[in-house]
Design a protein around this motif. Structure first.
Motif, PDB file in Angstrom:
ATOM      1  N   SER A  47      -1.001  67.738  20.856  1.00 23.21           N
ATOM      2  CA  SER A  47      -1.093  66.351  21.354  1.00 23.21           C
ATOM      3  C   SER A  47      -2.022  66.278  22.569  1.00 23.21           C
ATOM      4  CB  SER A  47       0.295  65.844  21.737  1.00 23.21           C
ATOM      5  OG  SER A  47       0.695  66.468  22.945  1.00 23.21           O
ATOM      6  N   ARG A  48      -2.531  65.086  22.771  1.00 19.25           N
ATOM      7  CA  ARG A  48      -3.443  64.825  23.892  1.00 19.25           C
ATOM      8  C   ARG A  48      -2.760  65.175  25.226  1.00 19.25           C
ATOM      9  NH1 ARG A  48      -8.412  65.159  24.591  1.00 19.25           N
ATOM     10  NH2 ARG A  48      -7.825  66.062  26.554  1.00 19.25           N
ATOM     11  N   LEU A  49      -1.440  64.879  25.329  1.00 14.24           N
ATOM     12  CA  LEU A  49      -0.701  65.107  26.582  1.00 14.24           C
ATOM     13  C   LEU A  49      -0.687  66.597  26.927  1.00 14.24           C
ATOM     14  CD1 LEU A  49       2.365  62.702  26.037  1.00 14.24           C
ATOM     15  CD2 LEU A  49       0.217  62.228  27.203  1.00 14.24           C
ATOM     16  N   VAL A  50      -0.427  67.431  25.902  1.00 16.00           N
ATOM     17  CA  VAL A  50      -0.409  68.886  26.141  1.00 16.00           C
ATOM     18  C   VAL A  50      -1.807  69.344  26.576  1.00 16.00           C
ATOM     19  CG1 VAL A  50      -0.009  71.160  25.103  1.00 16.00           C
ATOM     20  CG2 VAL A  50       1.397  69.228  24.402  1.00 16.00           C
ATOM     21  N   GLN A  51      -2.834  68.823  25.886  1.00 16.10           N
ATOM     22  CA  GLN A  51      -4.208  69.219  26.219  1.00 16.10           C
ATOM     23  C   GLN A  51      -4.557  68.863  27.664  1.00 16.10           C
ATOM     24  OE1 GLN A  51      -7.256  68.334  23.176  1.00 16.10           O
ATOM     25  NE2 GLN A  51      -5.565  67.984  21.762  1.00 16.10           N
ATOM     26  N   ASP A  52      -4.046  67.702  28.133  1.00 11.42           N
ATOM     27  CA  ASP A  52      -4.301  67.304  29.530  1.00 11.42           C
ATOM     28  C   ASP A  52      -3.689  68.308  30.497  1.00 11.42           C
ATOM     29  OD1 ASP A  52      -5.642  65.121  28.649  1.00 11.42           O
ATOM     30  OD2 ASP A  52      -4.012  63.680  28.971  1.00 11.42           O
ATOM     31  N   VAL A  53      -2.463  68.746  30.183  1.00 11.11           N
ATOM     32  CA  VAL A  53      -1.767  69.699  31.058  1.00 11.11           C
ATOM     33  C   VAL A  53      -2.571  71.006  31.136  1.00 11.11           C
ATOM     34  CG1 VAL A  53       0.319  71.113  31.311  1.00 11.11           C
ATOM     35  CG2 VAL A  53       0.514  68.715  30.577  1.00 11.11           C
ATOM     36  N   ILE A  54      -2.976  71.518  29.959  1.00  6.44           N
ATOM     37  CA  ILE A  54      -3.717  72.794  29.906  1.00  6.44           C
ATOM     38  C   ILE A  54      -5.046  72.654  30.649  1.00  6.44           C
ATOM     39  CG2 ILE A  54      -4.788  74.511  28.366  1.00  6.44           C
ATOM     40  CD1 ILE A  54      -1.686  74.374  28.228  1.00  6.44           C
ATOM     41  N   GLN A  55      -5.702  71.510  30.427  1.00  3.27           N
ATOM     42  CA  GLN A  55      -7.008  71.287  31.065  1.00  3.27           C
ATOM     43  C   GLN A  55      -6.868  71.329  32.588  1.00  3.27           C
ATOM     44  OE1 GLN A  55      -8.714  67.839  29.247  1.00  3.27           O
ATOM     45  NE2 GLN A  55     -10.731  68.205  30.080  1.00  3.27           N
ATOM     46  N   TYR A  56      -5.804  70.692  33.077  1.00  2.17           N
ATOM     47  CA  TYR A  56      -5.604  70.674  34.533  1.00  2.17           C
ATOM     48  C   TYR A  56      -5.318  72.090  35.049  1.00  2.17           C
ATOM     49  CZ  TYR A  56      -3.721  70.237  39.119  1.00  2.17           C
ATOM     50  OH  TYR A  56      -3.533  70.430  40.464  1.00  2.17           O
ATOM     51  N   LEU A  57      -4.419  72.789  34.341  1.00  4.97           N
ATOM     52  CA  LEU A  57      -4.043  74.139  34.786  1.00  4.97           C
ATOM     53  C   LEU A  57      -5.246  75.083  34.783  1.00  4.97           C
ATOM     54  CD1 LEU A  57      -0.631  74.539  32.926  1.00  4.97           C
ATOM     55  CD2 LEU A  57      -0.943  74.498  35.399  1.00  4.97           C
ATOM     56  N   GLU A  58      -6.098  74.918  33.779  1.00  5.28           N
ATOM     57  CA  GLU A  58      -7.270  75.808  33.675  1.00  5.28           C
ATOM     58  C   GLU A  58      -8.292  75.510  34.767  1.00  5.28           C
ATOM     59  OE1 GLU A  58      -8.284  77.456  29.354  1.00  5.28           O
ATOM     60  OE2 GLU A  58      -8.201  75.286  29.366  1.00  5.28           O
ATOM     61  N   SER A  59      -8.353  74.274  35.222  1.00  3.52           N
ATOM     62  CA  SER A  59      -9.414  73.916  36.167  1.00  3.52           C
ATOM     63  C   SER A  59      -8.953  74.038  37.617  1.00  3.52           C
ATOM     64  CB  SER A  59      -9.855  72.470  35.912  1.00  3.52           C
ATOM     65  OG  SER A  59      -8.765  71.605  36.211  1.00  3.52           O
ATOM     66  N   THR A  60      -7.671  74.295  37.821  1.00  2.00           N
ATOM     67  CA  THR A  60      -7.156  74.207  39.178  1.00  2.00           C
ATOM     68  C   THR A  60      -7.287  75.525  39.930  1.00  2.00           C
ATOM     69  OG1 THR A  60      -5.293  73.398  40.445  1.00  2.00           O
ATOM     70  CG2 THR A  60      -4.771  74.908  38.691  1.00  2.00           C
ATOM     71  N   VAL A  61      -7.020  75.468  41.246  1.00  2.00           N
ATOM     72  CA  VAL A  61      -7.043  76.696  42.062  1.00  2.00           C
ATOM     73  C   VAL A  61      -5.743  77.441  41.863  1.00  2.00           C
ATOM     74  CG1 VAL A  61      -8.546  75.736  43.812  1.00  2.00           C
ATOM     75  CG2 VAL A  61      -6.069  75.454  44.018  1.00  2.00           C
ATOM     76  N   LYS A  62      -5.729  78.673  42.357  1.00  2.54           N
ATOM     77  CA  LYS A  62      -4.498  79.458  42.254  1.00  2.54           C
ATOM     78  C   LYS A  62      -3.416  78.781  43.095  1.00  2.54           C
ATOM     79  CE  LYS A  62      -2.995  84.213  42.796  1.00  2.54           C
ATOM     80  NZ  LYS A  62      -3.402  85.533  43.240  1.00  2.54           N
TER      81      LYS A  62
END
Length: 468
Positions: A47-62
């Motif tokens: 789902s789009r919602l899951v993809q948003d979560v992953i996208q944020y986690l991948e782009s964020t700082v530690k």
């Protein structure tokens, strides 16, 4: 109160917790609005919602790892934040990515709410190809997931050899990958990616299919035998693949069951026959290449016939070889071997050649052809006569003297009479008829008289009547 779907609110709250670095709270909020997919093997990333979560986690700082109510970060956590090493930087340190808490968080969401393709694509994005492959095997995902999630990204990033090495490391016999590899070959064939296909077939040690791909490289797009002359290395490669396959078959014939179940199988006799075909094609290629170079070649066909086509195409090769030499005799030997090896309809081929020679007005070459056919040792009694009869449909174009010479070359008097009748030479038909045994002569002369009457040839009609 208003009965609206609360999913959006929970998702926004979860994202806010993520951004605040509060991972456990985020999990709890997302648990209220995210659902696992009905089919884990569907060909999308969930789902789009899951993809948003992953996208944020991948782009964020530690992140700073905070317990729910503890707002005081330790000095070490603070330093970690100040270094702000993003996930993509973290990746570069081998093996360390697995210890990154946001990486683990991604995996939690993917395994709980994502599809297999989403999990595999995540591993591939972060250079964890081995994990992607093991996940695929473990979940017994369909071939499409392998192609879209692993194979396509590998060749697009130039990592095909790395993928091949890993496949071999995980299973040296490649048996577990058989279904995936065969499906990938079909995909590459549909896409016309024949160079990648050939590389993959060589890696699979699928020698029979690799030989078939080489045939395509040899024949595809060639407009002349001069071009094919420059592609003869592919013929050598076909032979090499088939010979290696024969060696493997003979080595494994001692064992009870031959391994390599997903590789194409073929009997040793068939393989030997194909090797003979390649040898003969090499001879044909050299001969026709020489003819084209020396300018004796005459015909221009829209499609170029080779011995790798159907029987009609093989017959075209035999015709081409006979017609394109300096004379019929020069190419007859090779053409004869083509007819013998593939058990083709020889008379049909010879007749085709004869008709072509009539068009080219090479009447003496037709007689040369008949001589070659008779000397070949396998011609039936009437073969030569039938070749002449077949090209007499074009008799209007043949000068009288050449026509007479051809008919006189026939063996059987009956066939000569038939030929003279076809060409409206009723007087000549009469002259041959009267030389026959008496009862047969009477029948033949009566037929000639009837034909003369029908065509209004009073002179021949009178002669026949007088003889009768």
């Amino acid at each position: 109160k208003s009965g609206l779907d609360p999913g959006g609110a929970w998702h926004a709250w979860g994202m806010a917790c993520l951004k605040a670095g509060n991972l456990s709270s985020a999990r709890e909020k997302f648990n209220r609005c995210l659902k696992p997919p009905m089919d884990l093997n569907q060909l999308n990333h969930g789902s789009r919602l899951v993809q948003d979560v992953i996208q944020y986690l991948e782009s964020t700082v530690k992140p700073i790892l905070i317990a729910d109510d503890d707002y005081f970060a330790t000095l070490r956590e603070l330093e970690a934040t100040l270094r702000t090493r993003s996930l993509s930087l973290e990746m570069m340190c081998e093996g360390k990515i697995q210890h990154n808490s946001y990486y683990q968080e991604c995996l939690f969401y993917l395994h709980t709410y994502g599809t297999n393709l989403a999990i595999i694509s995540f591993y591939m994005r972060h250079d964890c190809m081995r994990e992607a492959l093991l996940h695929l095997l473990n979940k017994e995902s369909p071939s499409e997931v392998f192609i879209e999630g692993i194979f396509v990204p590998s060749y697009e990033r130039g990592k095909l050899h790395m993928l091949e090495n890993l496949l071999e490391t995980i299973d040296p016999g490649l048996e577990s990958w058989g279904v995936y590899l065969i499906a990938t070959c079909k995909y590459l064939q549909r896409k016309n990616y024949y160079h990648i296909l050939y590389e993959l077939q060589q890696f699979m040690k699928d020698h029979v299919r690799a030989a078939m791909t080489c045939i395509r490289f040899f024949t595809h797009g060639a407009k002349s035998y001069t071009e094919l002359g420059g592609k003869q290395t592919w013929l050598l490669k076909i032979k090499d693949h088939l010979k290696v396959y024969l060696q493997e078959v003979s080595r494994s014939s001692g064992r009870k069951k031959m391994a390599f179940t997903f590789r194409k199988r073929m009997s040793a006799t068939d393989v030997s026959r194909h090797i003979n075909t390649v040898d003969l094609q090499m001879e044909v290629t050299k001969f026709l290449h020489r003819c084209e170079s020396s300018g004796t070649s005459q015909t221009t066909d829209s499609s170029l016939p080779t011995l790798f086509g159907n029987n009609n195409m093989k017959m075209d090769v035999a015709c081409k070889v006979m017609l394109e030499g300096k004379n019929i005799e020069e190419g007859f030997g090779i053409a004869f071997r083509v007819l013998q090896d593939f058990q083709l309809e020889a008379t049909e081929v010879y007749s085709k050649v004869a008709k072509q020679l009539v068009k080219q007005q090479k009447y003496s070459e037709i007689r040369q052809l008949l001589k070659c056919v008779n000397e070949s040792g396998v011609a039936a009694k009437n073969d030569g006569d039938n070749i002449i009869l077949n090209c007499l449909n074009e008799f209007k174009n043949i000068p009288a003297e050449d026509l007479d010479n051809l008919i006189q070359d026939m063996d059987s008097d009956e066939n000569k009479i038939q030929a003279y009748v076809m060409c409206n030479k009723l007087r000549s038909a009469y002259l041959v008829s009267v030389r026959q045994e008496k009862t047969r002569a009477v029948q033949l002369v009566q037929q000639v008289r009837q034909l003369a009457e029908n065509s209004g040839d009073d002179v021949v009609k009178a002669i026949c009547a007088q003889w009768l």
